[in-house]
Design a protein around this motif. Structure first.
Motif, PDB file in Angstrom:
ATOM      1  N   ASN A  43      38.364  -0.739  90.795  1.00 51.48           N
ATOM      2  CA  ASN A  43      37.317   0.904  90.074  1.00 51.48           C
ATOM      3  C   ASN A  43      37.469   0.798  88.674  1.00 51.48           C
ATOM      4  OD1 ASN A  43      40.049   0.582  90.064  1.00 51.48           O
ATOM      5  ND2 ASN A  43      39.916   3.282  89.714  1.00 51.48           N
ATOM      6  N   GLU A  45      36.154   3.159  85.570  1.00 49.92           N
ATOM      7  CA  GLU A  45      35.693   4.460  85.407  1.00 49.92           C
ATOM      8  C   GLU A  45      34.819   4.573  83.971  1.00 49.92           C
ATOM      9  OE1 GLU A  45      39.939   6.030  84.641  1.00 49.92           O
ATOM     10  OE2 GLU A  45      39.833   5.989  86.855  1.00 49.92           O
ATOM     11  N   CYS A  54      34.353   3.634  92.385  1.00 49.93           N
ATOM     12  CA  CYS A  54      35.302   3.332  93.409  1.00 49.93           C
ATOM     13  C   CYS A  54      35.588   2.213  93.680  1.00 49.93           C
ATOM     14  CB  CYS A  54      35.477   3.935  94.541  1.00 49.93           C
ATOM     15  SG  CYS A  54      35.848   6.006  93.883  1.00 49.93           S
ATOM     16  N   ALA A  55      36.977   1.210  93.757  1.00 47.92           N
ATOM     17  CA  ALA A  55      37.185  -0.297  94.127  1.00 47.92           C
ATOM     18  C   ALA A  55      36.274  -0.713  95.044  1.00 47.92           C
ATOM     19  CB  ALA A  55      38.387  -0.190  94.514  1.00 47.92           C
ATOM     20  N   GLU A  56      36.596   0.243  96.567  1.00 48.39           N
ATOM     21  CA  GLU A  56      35.613  -0.087  97.493  1.00 48.39           C
ATOM     22  C   GLU A  56      33.590  -0.151  97.356  1.00 48.39           C
ATOM     23  OE1 GLU A  56      37.112   2.180  97.442  1.00 48.39           O
ATOM     24  OE2 GLU A  56      37.437   3.766  98.942  1.00 48.39           O
ATOM     25  N   VAL A  86      43.313   6.235  99.543  1.00 50.19           N
ATOM     26  CA  VAL A  86      42.907   5.565 100.878  1.00 50.19           C
ATOM     27  C   VAL A  86      41.605   5.948 100.561  1.00 50.19           C
ATOM     28  CG1 VAL A  86      44.469   6.723 102.344  1.00 50.19           C
ATOM     29  CG2 VAL A  86      43.435   8.052 101.123  1.00 50.19           C
ATOM     30  N   PRO A  87      40.795   5.400 101.161  1.00 49.37           N
ATOM     31  CA  PRO A  87      38.858   5.590 100.779  1.00 49.37           C
ATOM     32  C   PRO A  87      38.364   7.162 100.251  1.00 49.37           C
ATOM     33  CG  PRO A  87      39.270   5.122 102.876  1.00 49.37           C
ATOM     34  CD  PRO A  87      40.114   4.974 102.714  1.00 49.37           C
ATOM     35  N   CYS A  88      37.797   7.203  99.305  1.00 47.15           N
ATOM     36  CA  CYS A  88      37.419   9.117  98.893  1.00 47.15           C
ATOM     37  C   CYS A  88      36.361   9.139  99.907  1.00 47.15           C
ATOM     38  CB  CYS A  88      36.821   8.810  97.939  1.00 47.15           C
ATOM     39  SG  CYS A  88      35.384   8.663  96.941  1.00 47.15           S
TER      40      CYS A  88
HETATM   41  N1  THU Z   1      39.965   5.473  92.967  1.00 40.93           N
HETATM   42  C1  THU Z   1      39.163   4.268  94.709  1.00 40.93           C
HETATM   43  O1  THU Z   1      38.811   3.212  93.550  1.00 40.93           O
HETATM   44  N2  THU Z   1      39.067   4.257  95.371  1.00 40.93           N
HETATM   45  C2  THU Z   1      39.108   5.667  96.803  1.00 40.93           C
HETATM   46  O2  THU Z   1      39.295   5.206  97.353  1.00 40.93           O
HETATM   47  C3  THU Z   1      39.476   6.395  95.508  1.00 40.93           C
HETATM   48  C4  THU Z   1      39.149   6.318  94.603  1.00 40.93           C
HETATM   49  C5  THU Z   1      39.843   5.477  91.977  1.00 40.93           C
HETATM   50  C6  THU Z   1      38.578   6.725  91.652  1.00 40.93           C
HETATM   51  C7  THU Z   1      39.302   6.766  89.742  1.00 40.93           C
HETATM   52  O3  THU Z   1      39.455   5.523  89.301  1.00 40.93           O
HETATM   53  C8  THU Z   1      40.508   6.530  90.633  1.00 40.93           C
HETATM   54  O4  THU Z   1      41.448   6.041  91.851  1.00 40.93           O
HETATM   55  C9  THU Z   1      41.550   8.568  90.533  1.00 40.93           C
HETATM   56  O5  THU Z   1      40.942   8.489  91.407  1.00 40.93           O
END
Ligand code: THU
Length: 134
Positions: A43, A45, A54-56, A86-88
């Protein structure tokens, strides 16, 4: 055969590269393509919070931008055993653009443990597609 151990190690290494000055919540991802190559992401920011990637999504965009469009498995690492990341919702839809509904998605805690494996369709049933209903 999915190389789960390699994917889990790659995801945890990627999480160490997370840029997280605001949430302090590292996430790593490892995406296996059809050729057996592993694409990692973390991830990233931003001071304008909503611009965070996000990472995925980082992993997927890296792979697609290098010409890969077929994927076999995904590992996401973050959070704890009790509450793994879990994936957002946004990531679920982005994943559905390129991945089949039966893609195995394994979520694992940041530190240790083998996590839980579900399918992409478990996370996003009835995903939006332009072909739907036309
Ligand atoms: N985040 C991810 O990288 N992947 C997800 O699926 C859930 C959230 C990151 C975004 C943000 O940098 C941190 O987690 C907190 O929300």
């Amino acid at each position: 055969m999915i190389p789960w151990n390699s994917l889990m190690t790659a995801a945890r290494e990627a999480a160490q590269r997370a840029y997280i000055p605001y949430s302090h919540f590292p996430v790593g991802a490892a995406l296996l393509d059809a050729d057996g190559q592993i694409w990692t992401g973390c991830n990233i920011e931003n001071a304008s919070y909503g611009l965070t990637n996000c990472a995925e999504r980082t992993a997927m965009f890296k792979a697609v931008s290098e010409g890969k469009r077929t994927f076999r498995a995904l590992v996401i690492c973050g959070g704890t055993d009790v509450a793994p990341a879990v994936p957002c919702g946004a990531c679920r839809q982005v994943l559905a653009e390129f991945c089949p509904p039966d893609l195995p998605v394994r979520v694992i805690p940041l530190r240790e443990g083998d996590g839980v494996t579900r399918t992409l369709a478990d996370y996003l049933p009835y995903s939006f597609a332009l072909s739907a209903g036309t």
